[in-house]
Design an enzyme around this catalytic site. Sequence first.
Site, PDB file in Angstrom:
ATOM      1  NE  ARG A 184      -3.367  -0.374   2.711  1.00  0.00           N
ATOM      2  CZ  ARG A 184      -4.500  -0.806   2.172  1.00  0.00           C
ATOM      3  NH1 ARG A 184      -5.183   0.001   1.369  1.00  0.00           N
ATOM      4  NH2 ARG A 184      -4.945  -2.018   2.422  1.00  0.00           N
ATOM      5  CE  LYS A 221       1.026 -19.708   9.927  1.00  0.00           C
ATOM      6  NZ  LYS A 221       2.320 -20.286  10.343  1.00  0.00           N
ATOM      7  N   GLY A 246       1.784 -23.404   8.037  1.00  0.00           N
ATOM      8  CA  GLY A 246       2.767 -24.401   8.417  1.00  0.00           C
ATOM      9  C   GLY A 246       3.942 -23.769   9.139  1.00  0.00           C
ATOM     10  CE  LYS A 292       1.750 -20.225  14.447  1.00  0.00           C
ATOM     11  NZ  LYS A 292       2.939 -19.378  14.191  1.00  0.00           N
ATOM     12  CB  THR A 330       5.484 -20.682  16.931  1.00  0.00           C
ATOM     13  OG1 THR A 330       5.152 -20.924  15.564  1.00  0.00           O
ATOM     14  CG2 THR A 330       5.200 -19.233  17.249  1.00  0.00           C
ATOM     15  CB  SER A 357       9.112 -17.588  17.697  1.00  0.00           C
ATOM     16  OG  SER A 357       7.829 -17.364  18.247  1.00  0.00           O
ATOM     17  NE  ARG A 358       6.194 -11.179  13.971  1.00  0.00           N
ATOM     18  CZ  ARG A 358       6.240 -11.737  12.768  1.00  0.00           C
ATOM     19  NH1 ARG A 358       7.389 -11.845  12.143  1.00  0.00           N
ATOM     20  NH2 ARG A 358       5.142 -12.183  12.177  1.00  0.00           N
ATOM     21  CB  VAL A 417       1.929  -8.397  13.313  1.00  0.00           C
ATOM     22  CG1 VAL A 417       0.714  -9.059  13.948  1.00  0.00           C
ATOM     23  CG2 VAL A 417       1.534  -7.105  12.613  1.00  0.00           C
TER      24      VAL A 417
END
Length: 342
Positions: free
Chosen positions: A30, A109, A138, A193, A250, A256-257, A281
């Site tokens: 955008r 997700k 996945g 998850k 994750t 992994s955030r 995010v």
Amino acid sequence: MKVAVLGAGAWGTALAAHLAMRHDTVLWARDAALVAELAAKHENTHYLPGVALPAALRYEASLRAALAHAADDASLVVVATPVAGLRALCRAMRDEAQCVPAHFVWVCKGFEADTQLLPHQVVAQELAGHPSNGALSGPSFAREVASGLPVALTVASASAACRERTLAAFHHGAMRIYTGDDLIGVEVGGAVKNVLAIATGIADGLSLGMNARAALITRGLAEMSRLGAALGGRAETFTGLTGLGDLILTATGDLSRNRTVGWQLAQGRTLDDILAALGHVAEGVRCARAVLAIARSHGVDVPITEAVCSVLFDGVAPRAAVDVLLRRDARAESPGAKPPAG
């Protein structure tokens, strides 16, 4: 094959880089300034710094043009916005661009926070009657995919045509694609998850050890499976790539955030500070309340999710939340199991 990827975050950029190795691919963003930077540098310096993007990958700031690129029946559109942006993008495809693709998959997700809907339910509301769409999910870190490292994903759709287009687009190089039709199970796994990864990050941040991590992953899988079954998912989905596979990655991976959020909460940082510094995010934070509310409405026991929500939103200290879990009554591991005789 012509492919358009909508969304130039880390995951959208990584998938576009993989697709462009074989297909005529356009990446839409955008932000026109971001598009100009991508075209000039062939690098997403904000989301994937240091990763060179293929010279063949093209960039587009016009949604109408990006959709027109992949409008025919032999093409595919990949929606790579967060769940929070999925509804608005579906509306924009329908109303602003007036070009809904013949086949598209989403890679977000989670549950939509306000409505507590899964992504396929959001799409069904905004694009009622669209016959060929699904979820691609996945265990996958964007940086590894962009670097060409091996990965296995699952596309879930009721449409054989959607599954075939997705397979044709992605199944090459180091990426292997499996197919299925349990859209609910795949989406529930992808949502829950992330919440469980926050829990594991908290445990690791408190130095509770490998035993605690293994217990949280295993009991978290049981939690995910119970909720998924209540919503209509199939049991075998939760032991596959989009359930157990994604949960392991994750909950344990340093990229992994969501795990990072949990780990830093255990170090005493505030949630606002963590999210501001993260710059990406963390879907587990966004959908934790929805997971808990849906579980309660279906009478599903989700103690780990309850503990995570108490830390995120109720001011409960991470150590205190762990203590609550440890004080739970003993019970049979499997539903319906009988206590030993004698």
